[in-house]
Design a protein around this motif. Structure first.
Motif, PDB file in Angstrom:
ATOM      1  N   ILE A   5      -8.347   6.497  -9.383  1.00  0.00           N
ATOM      2  CA  ILE A   5      -9.923   7.080  -9.445  1.00  0.00           C
ATOM      3  C   ILE A   5      -9.895   7.623  -7.978  1.00  0.00           C
ATOM      4  O   ILE A   5     -10.206   8.750  -7.730  1.00  0.00           O
ATOM      5  CB  ILE A   5     -10.819   6.052  -9.387  1.00  0.00           C
ATOM      6  N   ILE A   6      -9.485   7.038  -6.810  1.00  0.00           N
ATOM      7  CA  ILE A   6      -9.246   7.546  -5.590  1.00  0.00           C
ATOM      8  C   ILE A   6      -8.276   8.831  -5.519  1.00  0.00           C
ATOM      9  O   ILE A   6      -8.794   9.786  -4.904  1.00  0.00           O
ATOM     10  CB  ILE A   6      -8.921   6.520  -4.389  1.00  0.00           C
ATOM     11  N   ASP A   7      -7.097   8.425  -6.103  1.00  0.00           N
ATOM     12  CA  ASP A   7      -6.347   9.799  -6.325  1.00  0.00           C
ATOM     13  C   ASP A   7      -7.017  10.999  -6.916  1.00  0.00           C
ATOM     14  O   ASP A   7      -6.825  12.061  -6.413  1.00  0.00           O
ATOM     15  CB  ASP A   7      -4.927   9.380  -7.231  1.00  0.00           C
ATOM     16  N   ILE A  57     -12.363  11.545   1.945  1.00  0.00           N
ATOM     17  CA  ILE A  57     -11.533  10.544   0.909  1.00  0.00           C
ATOM     18  C   ILE A  57      -9.987  10.677   1.511  1.00  0.00           C
ATOM     19  O   ILE A  57      -9.167   9.781   1.231  1.00  0.00           O
ATOM     20  CB  ILE A  57     -11.783  10.625  -0.571  1.00  0.00           C
ATOM     21  N   ARG A  58      -9.566  11.985   1.812  1.00  0.00           N
ATOM     22  CA  ARG A  58      -8.103  12.037   2.182  1.00  0.00           C
ATOM     23  C   ARG A  58      -7.719  11.240   3.385  1.00  0.00           C
ATOM     24  O   ARG A  58      -6.471  11.007   3.742  1.00  0.00           O
ATOM     25  CB  ARG A  58      -7.879  13.568   2.393  1.00  0.00           C
ATOM     26  N   LYS A  59      -8.691  10.916   4.235  1.00  0.00           N
ATOM     27  CA  LYS A  59      -8.551  10.229   5.602  1.00  0.00           C
ATOM     28  C   LYS A  59      -8.438   8.656   5.049  1.00  0.00           C
ATOM     29  O   LYS A  59      -8.105   7.930   5.895  1.00  0.00           O
ATOM     30  CB  LYS A  59      -9.534  10.607   6.383  1.00  0.00           C
ATOM     31  N   TYR A  60      -8.809   8.175   4.012  1.00  0.00           N
ATOM     32  CA  TYR A  60      -8.626   6.775   3.644  1.00  0.00           C
ATOM     33  C   TYR A  60      -7.440   6.367   3.559  1.00  0.00           C
ATOM     34  O   TYR A  60      -6.542   6.916   3.067  1.00  0.00           O
ATOM     35  CB  TYR A  60      -9.538   6.556   2.336  1.00  0.00           C
ATOM     36  N   ASP A  61      -6.969   5.156   4.235  1.00  0.00           N
ATOM     37  CA  ASP A  61      -5.699   4.753   4.441  1.00  0.00           C
ATOM     38  C   ASP A  61      -5.616   3.567   3.540  1.00  0.00           C
ATOM     39  O   ASP A  61      -6.300   2.611   3.270  1.00  0.00           O
ATOM     40  CB  ASP A  61      -5.634   3.907   5.759  1.00  0.00           C
ATOM     41  N   ARG A  62      -4.773   3.952   2.147  1.00  0.00           N
ATOM     42  CA  ARG A  62      -4.656   3.355   1.182  1.00  0.00           C
ATOM     43  C   ARG A  62      -4.004   1.827   1.306  1.00  0.00           C
ATOM     44  O   ARG A  62      -4.050   1.041   0.580  1.00  0.00           O
ATOM     45  CB  ARG A  62      -3.534   4.030   0.170  1.00  0.00           C
ATOM     46  N   HIS A  63      -3.469   1.557   2.452  1.00  0.00           N
ATOM     47  CA  HIS A  63      -2.867   0.403   2.684  1.00  0.00           C
ATOM     48  C   HIS A  63      -4.130  -0.582   3.352  1.00  0.00           C
ATOM     49  O   HIS A  63      -3.625  -1.842   3.358  1.00  0.00           O
ATOM     50  CB  HIS A  63      -1.884   0.439   3.997  1.00  0.00           C
ATOM     51  N   ARG A  64      -5.147  -0.184   3.258  1.00  0.00           N
ATOM     52  CA  ARG A  64      -6.519  -1.042   3.771  1.00  0.00           C
ATOM     53  C   ARG A  64      -7.438  -1.079   2.517  1.00  0.00           C
ATOM     54  O   ARG A  64      -7.223  -0.323   1.655  1.00  0.00           O
ATOM     55  CB  ARG A  64      -7.101  -0.404   5.028  1.00  0.00           C
ATOM     56  N   PRO A  65      -8.258  -2.144   2.698  1.00  0.00           N
ATOM     57  CA  PRO A  65      -9.134  -2.328   1.436  1.00  0.00           C
ATOM     58  C   PRO A  65      -9.884  -1.239   1.646  1.00  0.00           C
ATOM     59  O   PRO A  65     -10.712  -0.566   2.553  1.00  0.00           O
ATOM     60  CB  PRO A  65      -9.715  -3.562   1.640  1.00  0.00           C
ATOM     61  N   PHE A  66     -10.569  -0.811   0.511  1.00  0.00           N
ATOM     62  CA  PHE A  66     -11.527   0.406   0.319  1.00  0.00           C
ATOM     63  C   PHE A  66     -12.917   0.126   0.586  1.00  0.00           C
ATOM     64  O   PHE A  66     -13.478   0.828   1.122  1.00  0.00           O
ATOM     65  CB  PHE A  66     -11.458   0.786  -1.148  1.00  0.00           C
TER      66      PHE A  66
END
Length: 175
Positions: A5-7, A57-66
Motif C-alpha cells: 500500500i505504501i509503495d 510518503i517518500r520520506k518515510y523510512d521503510r526500516h522503521r515502523p509506520f
C-alpha cells in the motif's frame, strides 16, 4: 500488505491512498478527537494530516515502523490547527496561588474511552492541548512551550488547571 500500500502511495495511486486512509482512519481519529472540540474539526485535522502523509510518503523510512511516523504527523497537524486558531486561545500563566503543580492523577477505571474523550473535549482549547501533549503524547513542558510559543510556566499552569477541571468534571459525572 502495508508495504504494498505504501509503495502504491509513493507512486501516487489513489486506490492505495484510499486503502491507507481507511486502514488508519480510526487510529487517526482517536488522536485528533483528543485535540479537537468537535468530531467535524477532528476529521478536518485528520484529513489535513493525511494530505501531509501523502505529500511526504517518500520520506518515510521503510526500516522503521509506520504507525509512529504517522502519529507524529497527526499530532503535529493537530498542533498546527491549534496554533492557527491561537488568537482565540486563553493562556493562563502561573498565578500567585499556593497550589502545587505536577501531582499525578489517577483515572477512574469505570469510564469508557469515549466518556474520557468527551470530558477532555470540554476543556478550553489551551488546557486540552497542553493536557494531551503532556499526559497522552509524552511531551515535556519545555517541548510544549516551544511548540505552542508559550513559557514553560504557562505550560505547567495550564496542565495543572486542566487536571483540576477534569477532576471537577469527573466528580460531577460520578455523582
Amino acid at each position: 500488505m502495508l508495504s504494498q500500500i505504501i509503495d502504491g502511495c509513493r507512486k501516487g495511486h489513489r486506490k492505495n491512498q484510499k486503502e491507507l486512509y481507511q486502514m488508519f482512519y480510526a487510529y487517526g481519529m482517536s488522536i485528533t478527537m483528543r485535540y479537537a472540540d468537535s468530531r467535524d474539526k477532528a476529521a478536518a485535522t485528520l484529513n489535513d494530516a493525511f494530505m501531509k502523509v501523502f505529500d511526504n510518503i517518500r520520506k518515510y523510512d521503510r526500516h522503521r515502523p509506520f504507525k509512529p511516523w504517522l502519529r507524529k504527523i497527526i499530532v503535529n497537524t493537530a498542533i498546527n490547527h491549534f496554533n492557527a486558531n491561537k488568537k482565540y486561545q486563553n493562556w493562563e500563566g502561573l498565578d500567585e496561588s499556593s497550589e502545587e503543580i505536577g501531582q499525578d492523577e489517577t483515572i477512574i477505571s469505570g469510564l469508557t474511552y469515549d466518556e474520557i474523550i468527551e470530558m477532555v473535549q470540554k476543556l478550553s482549547p489551551a488546557y486540552r492541548t497542553v493536557f494531551n501533549l503532556y499526559v497522552i503524547d509524552g511531551f515535556k513542558h519545555e517541548e510544549i512551550a516551544e511548540l505552542l510559543g508559550i513559557s514553560v510556566g504557562t505550560s505547567k499552569s495550564n496542565l495543572f488547571k486542566a487536571k483540576r477541571n477534569l477532576r471537577a468534571l469527573l466528580e460531577k459525572n460520578l455523582m
